[in-house]
Design a protein around this motif. Structure first.
Motif, PDB file in Angstrom:
ATOM      1  N   MET A 143      48.221   5.461  82.808  1.00 27.82           N
ATOM      2  CA  MET A 143      47.649   6.799  82.684  1.00 27.82           C
ATOM      3  C   MET A 143      48.200   7.730  83.774  1.00 27.82           C
ATOM      4  N   GLY A 144      48.425   7.200  84.961  1.00 24.94           N
ATOM      5  CA  GLY A 144      49.029   8.008  86.022  1.00 24.94           C
ATOM      6  C   GLY A 144      50.426   8.469  85.643  1.00 24.94           C
ATOM      7  N   ILE A 145      51.209   7.561  85.072  1.00 25.58           N
ATOM      8  CA  ILE A 145      52.541   7.936  84.581  1.00 25.58           C
ATOM      9  C   ILE A 145      52.399   8.992  83.484  1.00 25.58           C
ATOM     10  N   GLY A 146      51.397   8.802  82.614  1.00 25.27           N
ATOM     11  CA  GLY A 146      51.183   9.734  81.521  1.00 25.27           C
ATOM     12  C   GLY A 146      50.862  11.141  81.986  1.00 25.27           C
ATOM     13  N   VAL A 147      50.164  11.269  83.106  1.00 29.76           N
ATOM     14  CA  VAL A 147      49.870  12.600  83.659  1.00 29.76           C
ATOM     15  C   VAL A 147      51.170  13.333  83.983  1.00 29.76           C
ATOM     16  N   LEU A 148      52.104  12.652  84.650  1.00 29.19           N
ATOM     17  CA  LEU A 148      53.381  13.282  84.994  1.00 29.19           C
ATOM     18  C   LEU A 148      54.213  13.552  83.748  1.00 29.19           C
ATOM     19  N   GLU A 149      54.127  12.655  82.768  1.00 30.06           N
ATOM     20  CA  GLU A 149      54.852  12.888  81.512  1.00 30.06           C
ATOM     21  C   GLU A 149      54.307  14.117  80.782  1.00 30.06           C
ATOM     22  N   THR A 150      53.001  14.330  80.876  1.00 33.38           N
ATOM     23  CA  THR A 150      52.416  15.520  80.267  1.00 33.38           C
ATOM     24  C   THR A 150      52.956  16.781  80.916  1.00 33.38           C
ATOM     25  N   PHE A 151      53.045  16.778  82.253  1.00 28.25           N
ATOM     26  CA  PHE A 151      53.617  17.938  82.951  1.00 28.25           C
ATOM     27  C   PHE A 151      55.044  18.205  82.466  1.00 28.25           C
ATOM     28  N   THR A 152      55.806  17.128  82.313  1.00 30.94           N
ATOM     29  CA  THR A 152      57.183  17.273  81.852  1.00 30.94           C
ATOM     30  C   THR A 152      57.229  17.857  80.443  1.00 30.94           C
ATOM     31  N   SER A 153      56.333  17.386  79.582  1.00 33.64           N
ATOM     32  CA  SER A 153      56.327  17.881  78.205  1.00 33.64           C
ATOM     33  C   SER A 153      55.943  19.349  78.146  1.00 33.64           C
ATOM     34  N   TRP A 154      55.133  19.802  79.089  1.00 34.11           N
ATOM     35  CA  TRP A 154      54.706  21.197  79.106  1.00 34.11           C
ATOM     36  C   TRP A 154      55.771  22.133  79.675  1.00 34.11           C
ATOM     37  N   PHE A 155      56.472  21.683  80.715  1.00 35.05           N
ATOM     38  CA  PHE A 155      57.281  22.619  81.498  1.00 35.05           C
ATOM     39  C   PHE A 155      58.785  22.399  81.430  1.00 35.05           C
ATOM     40  N   GLN A 156      59.225  21.339  80.751  1.00 31.03           N
ATOM     41  CA  GLN A 156      60.653  21.063  80.677  1.00 31.03           C
ATOM     42  C   GLN A 156      61.140  21.121  79.231  1.00 31.03           C
ATOM     43  N   ASN A 157      62.424  21.362  79.067  1.00 28.41           N
ATOM     44  CA  ASN A 157      63.037  21.346  77.744  1.00 28.41           C
ATOM     45  C   ASN A 157      62.913  19.949  77.153  1.00 28.41           C
ATOM     46  N   GLN A 158      62.484  19.874  75.893  1.00 30.59           N
ATOM     47  CA  GLN A 158      62.255  18.579  75.250  1.00 30.59           C
ATOM     48  C   GLN A 158      63.533  17.746  75.109  1.00 30.59           C
ATOM     49  N   GLU A 174      48.080  25.586  75.291  1.00 25.09           N
ATOM     50  CA  GLU A 174      48.320  26.149  73.963  1.00 25.09           C
ATOM     51  C   GLU A 174      49.698  26.789  73.869  1.00 25.09           C
ATOM     52  N   ARG A 175      50.125  27.467  74.924  1.00 20.23           N
ATOM     53  CA  ARG A 175      51.431  28.121  74.874  1.00 20.23           C
ATOM     54  C   ARG A 175      52.578  27.129  74.971  1.00 20.23           C
ATOM     55  N   GLN A 176      52.436  26.130  75.793  1.00 12.54           N
ATOM     56  CA  GLN A 176      53.511  25.160  75.933  1.00 12.54           C
ATOM     57  C   GLN A 176      53.659  24.323  74.661  1.00 12.54           C
ATOM     58  N   ARG A 177      52.535  23.977  74.040  1.00 12.22           N
ATOM     59  CA  ARG A 177      52.632  23.221  72.795  1.00 12.22           C
ATOM     60  C   ARG A 177      53.164  24.099  71.670  1.00 12.22           C
ATOM     61  N   ARG A 178      52.808  25.380  71.674  1.00 11.41           N
ATOM     62  CA  ARG A 178      53.340  26.278  70.659  1.00 11.41           C
ATOM     63  C   ARG A 178      54.850  26.452  70.821  1.00 11.41           C
ATOM     64  N   ALA A 179      55.344  26.315  72.056  1.00 10.66           N
ATOM     65  CA  ALA A 179      56.791  26.408  72.279  1.00 10.66           C
ATOM     66  C   ALA A 179      57.522  25.185  71.728  1.00 10.66           C
ATOM     67  N   ILE A 180      56.818  24.058  71.623  1.00 13.40           N
ATOM     68  CA  ILE A 180      57.411  22.820  71.130  1.00 13.40           C
ATOM     69  C   ILE A 180      57.284  22.709  69.615  1.00 13.40           C
ATOM     70  N   PHE A 181      56.082  23.001  69.113  1.00 17.24           N
ATOM     71  CA  PHE A 181      55.779  22.835  67.693  1.00 17.24           C
ATOM     72  C   PHE A 181      55.744  24.199  67.006  1.00 17.24           C
ATOM     73  N   SER A 182      56.176  24.245  65.760  1.00 18.31           N
ATOM     74  CA  SER A 182      56.169  25.514  65.034  1.00 18.31           C
ATOM     75  C   SER A 182      54.750  26.013  64.782  1.00 18.31           C
ATOM     76  N   LYS A 183      53.776  25.085  64.848  1.00 24.63           N
ATOM     77  CA  LYS A 183      52.379  25.466  64.645  1.00 24.63           C
ATOM     78  C   LYS A 183      51.485  24.379  65.225  1.00 24.63           C
ATOM     79  N   THR A 184      50.400  24.786  65.856  1.00 28.09           N
ATOM     80  CA  THR A 184      49.376  23.848  66.295  1.00 28.09           C
ATOM     81  C   THR A 184      48.064  24.263  65.642  1.00 28.09           C
ATOM     82  N   ILE A 185      47.181  23.297  65.401  1.00 38.68           N
ATOM     83  CA  ILE A 185      45.952  23.568  64.657  1.00 38.68           C
ATOM     84  C   ILE A 185      44.753  23.072  65.453  1.00 38.68           C
ATOM     85  N   GLU A 186      43.838  23.972  65.774  1.00 40.26           N
ATOM     86  CA  GLU A 186      42.603  23.568  66.437  1.00 40.26           C
ATOM     87  C   GLU A 186      41.810  22.692  65.475  1.00 40.26           C
ATOM     88  N   ARG A 187      41.178  21.656  65.975  1.00 39.38           N
ATOM     89  CA  ARG A 187      40.693  20.571  65.122  1.00 39.38           C
ATOM     90  C   ARG A 187      39.612  20.972  64.116  1.00 39.38           C
TER      91      ARG A 187
END
Length: 309
Positions: free
Chosen positions: A90-105, A170-183
């Motif tokens: 989970m600690g590794i996952g926290v840093l991976e989340t930061f990467t997914s938000w702020f770095q080019n995929q 929400e903005r970082q995920r919208r930059a990755i995915f063409s659409k995100t849907i609130e549950r």
């Protein structure tokens, strides 16, 4: 408790007041950490996880209860070892989340292997989109970003209470995915399927009695999301299992079509989903979200939670 609301239509100026400064500082640290090399993130993430294992007593307790429920025959020494490994993951996952938000995929595309292009081609050829189902594992965000290279995925997401976290997420995920849907937005789910897109649900959390039926998960009845089967019946959209995880050198993504699903029975459908989740958990137990209250809602209303108060 603060109300959870979308921030997609709000300017950053709404969130610049002093009460948000601490969160913005945390986001700045997250942004800086996202630039670390992959191998360094893996090592630092383990140390972060070990620290969380020591200080996050409530989450550690939840993890221990879940493992005791799901693996009653596992020796206590092994469960403790798995608990520590879970927190490291989970600690590794926290840093991976930061990467997914702020770095080019594309940064980690060379570390990602994919299995299932034939599945994508087959299910989307029906023209009815598909329902992608997965569990919650620690590399969820970074693997989700990698999946966007292979198919147009519209993920279902849960709003956070912290508005700054929402604004960034929400903005970082919208930059990755063409659409995100609130549950809770079923209209957008149906619209995406009609447009022949993949709608991604993580199906292994307790959303309460109203939205669930009870089905066995590791031999114990637990509240399981009911509307996957209902949506599949309503739309005739194929259902695809999305299995993903962290490997020694990166990440592996795998798609498998779920055949002969759904049936006409909600409990039978929920049981099938839980069986699929168990199958993908077993090879990588430590990466699963054991620190979430999977058995929070009890089959008999009023019965005590296994996690205590």
């Amino acid at each position: 408790m603060a109300k959870k609301t979308s921030t997609l239509d709000q300017s950053i100026t709404h969130f610049l007041g002093p009460k948000h400064w601490l969160t913005w500082c945390a986001m700045g640290i997250a942004y800086a950490l996202s630039f670390l090399p992959w191998s360094l993130q893996q090592g630092l993430g383990k140390y972060l996880g070990r620290a969380l294992h020591l200080i996050a007593k409530r989450r550690r307790h939840i993890c221990e209860v879940n493992l005791k429920i799901c693996y009653p025959d596992m020796p206590s020494v092994e469960r403790k070892k798995l608990t520590k490994a879970h927190f490291e993951s989970m600690g590794i996952g926290v840093l991976e989340t930061f990467t997914s938000w702020f770095q080019n995929q594309e940064k980690f595309q060379s570390r990602t292997t994919f299995e299932g292009q034939d599945v994508i081609d087959k299910v989307l050829a029906t023209g009815r989109g598909c329902i992608l189902i997965s569990g919650h594992f620690s590399p969820l965000d970074i693997c989700g970003g990698q999946m966007s290279h292979f198919m147009d995925v519209h993920p279902i997401y849960k709003l956070q209470t912290n508005p700054v976290m929402n604004w960034v997420m929400e903005r970082q995920r919208r930059a990755i995915f063409s659409k995100t849907i609130e549950r809770t937005n079923m209209r957008e789910v149906l619209k995406s399927l009609k447009q022949n897109k993949a709608v991604w649900y993580a199906v292994d959390q307790d959303y309460g009695r109203k939205n669930s039926v009870f089905a066995p998960f590791y031999g114990r009845q637990c509240a399981t999301i009911a509307h996957i089967g209902r949506i599949a019946k309503m739309t005739n959209a194929p259902v695809v299992l999305y299995d993903y995880g962290r490997t020694k050198n990166g990440y592996h993504l795998r798609l498998v079509e779920v055949e002969n699903y759904p049936s006409q029975d909600d409990i039978e459908n929920a049981t099938r989903i839980n069986e699929l989740m168990e199958a993908v958990i077993e090879p990588k137990k430590e990466q699963y979200f054991w620190s979430h209250r999977r058995f929070k809602t009890q089959p008999i209303a009023g019965d005590p939670s296994p996690y205590g108060k």
